[in-house]
Design an enzyme around this catalytic site. Structure first.
Site, PDB file in Angstrom:
ATOM      1  N   GLN A   1     -19.887 102.812   5.663  1.00 64.17           N
ATOM      2  CA  GLN A   1     -21.021 103.451   5.010  1.00 64.17           C
ATOM      3  C   GLN A   1     -21.243 104.884   5.497  1.00 64.17           C
ATOM      4  O   GLN A   1     -21.783 105.727   4.774  1.00 64.17           O
ATOM      5  CB  GLN A   1     -22.295 102.624   5.241  1.00 64.17           C
ATOM      6  CG  GLN A   1     -23.573 103.188   4.693  1.00 64.17           C
ATOM      7  CD  GLN A   1     -23.588 103.476   3.198  1.00 64.17           C
ATOM      8  OE1 GLN A   1     -24.171 104.466   2.768  1.00 64.17           O
ATOM      9  NE2 GLN A   1     -22.966 102.641   2.399  1.00 64.17           N
TER      10      GLN A   1
ATOM     11  N   LYS B   1     -31.724  91.315  11.708  1.00 62.93           N
ATOM     12  CA  LYS B   1     -31.016  92.530  12.126  1.00 62.93           C
ATOM     13  C   LYS B   1     -31.956  93.727  12.085  1.00 62.93           C
ATOM     14  O   LYS B   1     -32.543  94.022  11.053  1.00 62.93           O
ATOM     15  CB  LYS B   1     -29.822  92.797  11.215  1.00 62.93           C
ATOM     16  CG  LYS B   1     -29.033  94.032  11.640  1.00 62.93           C
ATOM     17  CD  LYS B   1     -27.873  94.319  10.723  1.00 62.93           C
ATOM     18  CE  LYS B   1     -27.186  95.597  11.168  1.00 62.93           C
ATOM     19  NZ  LYS B   1     -26.252  96.089  10.184  1.00 62.93           N
TER      20      LYS B   1
ATOM     21  N   ASP C   1     -20.561 106.086  17.725  1.00 64.64           N
ATOM     22  CA  ASP C   1     -20.317 104.675  17.455  1.00 64.64           C
ATOM     23  C   ASP C   1     -19.824 104.061  18.755  1.00 64.64           C
ATOM     24  O   ASP C   1     -19.148 104.749  19.544  1.00 64.64           O
ATOM     25  CB  ASP C   1     -19.256 104.524  16.351  1.00 64.64           C
ATOM     26  CG  ASP C   1     -19.206 103.114  15.775  1.00 64.64           C
ATOM     27  OD1 ASP C   1     -19.541 102.955  14.596  1.00 64.64           O
ATOM     28  OD2 ASP C   1     -18.828 102.166  16.502  1.00 64.64           O
TER      29      ASP C   1
ATOM     30  N   THR D   1     -25.497 100.891  11.578  1.00 64.52           N
ATOM     31  CA  THR D   1     -24.658 100.073  12.453  1.00 64.52           C
ATOM     32  C   THR D   1     -24.313  98.742  11.782  1.00 64.52           C
ATOM     33  O   THR D   1     -24.975  98.309  10.853  1.00 64.52           O
ATOM     34  CB  THR D   1     -25.365  99.819  13.794  1.00 64.52           C
ATOM     35  OG1 THR D   1     -26.564  99.084  13.564  1.00 64.52           O
ATOM     36  CG2 THR D   1     -25.683 101.136  14.492  1.00 64.52           C
TER      37      THR D   1
ATOM     38  N   VAL E   1     -30.917 102.432   8.206  1.00 64.16           N
ATOM     39  CA  VAL E   1     -30.246 101.834   7.055  1.00 64.16           C
ATOM     40  C   VAL E   1     -29.650 100.473   7.411  1.00 64.16           C
ATOM     41  O   VAL E   1     -29.558  99.592   6.570  1.00 64.16           O
ATOM     42  CB  VAL E   1     -29.132 102.775   6.529  1.00 64.16           C
ATOM     43  CG1 VAL E   1     -28.414 102.175   5.350  1.00 64.16           C
ATOM     44  CG2 VAL E   1     -29.721 104.134   6.173  1.00 64.16           C
ATOM     45  N   GLY E   2     -29.257 100.295   8.655  1.00 66.60           N
ATOM     46  CA  GLY E   2     -28.492  99.108   9.031  1.00 66.60           C
ATOM     47  C   GLY E   2     -29.260  97.812   9.126  1.00 66.60           C
ATOM     48  O   GLY E   2     -28.656  96.752   9.221  1.00 66.60           O
ATOM     49  N   GLY E   3     -30.593  97.830   9.091  1.00 64.71           N
ATOM     50  CA  GLY E   3     -31.369  96.591   9.125  1.00 64.71           C
ATOM     51  C   GLY E   3     -31.316  95.924   7.762  1.00 64.71           C
ATOM     52  O   GLY E   3     -32.302  95.881   7.047  1.00 64.71           O
ATOM     53  N   ASP E   4     -30.144  95.405   7.421  1.00 62.73           N
ATOM     54  CA  ASP E   4     -29.888  94.971   6.051  1.00 62.73           C
ATOM     55  C   ASP E   4     -29.782  93.461   5.872  1.00 62.73           C
ATOM     56  O   ASP E   4     -29.274  92.992   4.861  1.00 62.73           O
ATOM     57  CB  ASP E   4     -28.633  95.654   5.512  1.00 62.73           C
ATOM     58  CG  ASP E   4     -27.412  95.403   6.389  1.00 62.73           C
ATOM     59  OD1 ASP E   4     -27.513  94.680   7.394  1.00 62.73           O
ATOM     60  OD2 ASP E   4     -26.344  95.939   6.054  1.00 62.73           O
TER      61      ASP E   4
END
Length: 186
Positions: free
Chosen positions: A34, A129, A55, A99, A122-125
């Site tokens: 992403q 998480k 990262d 992440t 964005v990564g709390g999908d």
């Protein structure tokens, strides 16, 4: 690819209303699939000129840097590989976390957040998480804006807060029902 483009477009659209207009430095935490879409969208839509990468997998950052350098139209984008989240975030105007860790993680700590910084988590999908320490969301100078509140209560950063925690839906800002950024330090 459609989901990746849509996610990046929304991530870059929100700061057009919520980040400081002179934002040119972005930290990108999480450099997987992403991240390339995020970098391109922020460069093209907001004029980001410096991109700081971090990262936990340094090969992901190296691959992202190579891919971005190979794209036409990104010659004026300075790319800096960082050795920690804290290094990437320090002094950034915008911080985007994308992440892949599928757990309640703490990628950003309260001490890393500076006045006026715009955060895109964005990564709390998925349920369970998260990427932000809950105290970041509780700061008095923070306004939490979500894309769609019912989903964000289950999958987003606010899943770690009380159900009554106040949030603003981004659509309310776009419609003019709520203001975008009000002060430079917000």
């Amino acid at each position: 690819v459609t989901t990746a483009l849509r996610t990046a477009a929304m991530s870059a659209l929100a700061p057009t209303r919520l980040a400081r207009p002179d934002s040119r430095v972005m930290a990108l935490i999480g450099n997987g699939a992403q991240s390339e879409f995020q970098a391109i969208a922020f460069h093209r839509m907001l004029g980001i000129r410096e991109l700081r990468l971090f990262d936990v997998d340094a090969t992901a950052s190296a691959k992202l840097e190579r891919n971005l350098h190979a794209l036409p139209g990104l010659a004026d984008l300075a790319i800096v590989r960082c050795t920690s989240t804290a290094q990437a975030v320090r002094g950034a105007d915008i911080v985007t976390t994308v992440t892949a860790d599928k757990r309640n993680a703490v990628i950003l700590e309260p001490a890393m957040i500076e006045a006026g910084m715009h955060l895109n988590a964005v990564g709390g999908d998925c349920p369970g998480k998260t990427e932000l320490h809950a105290d970041i969301l509780r700061r008095p100078d923070v306004r939490v804006v979500v894309e769609y509140e019912p989903q964000s209560r289950i999958e987003g950063e606010i899943q770690q807060l009380d159900a009554e925690f106040p949030v603003t839906e981004f659509a309310d800002i776009v419609r003019g029902d709520q203001p975008g950024r009000v002060t430079a330090d917000e």
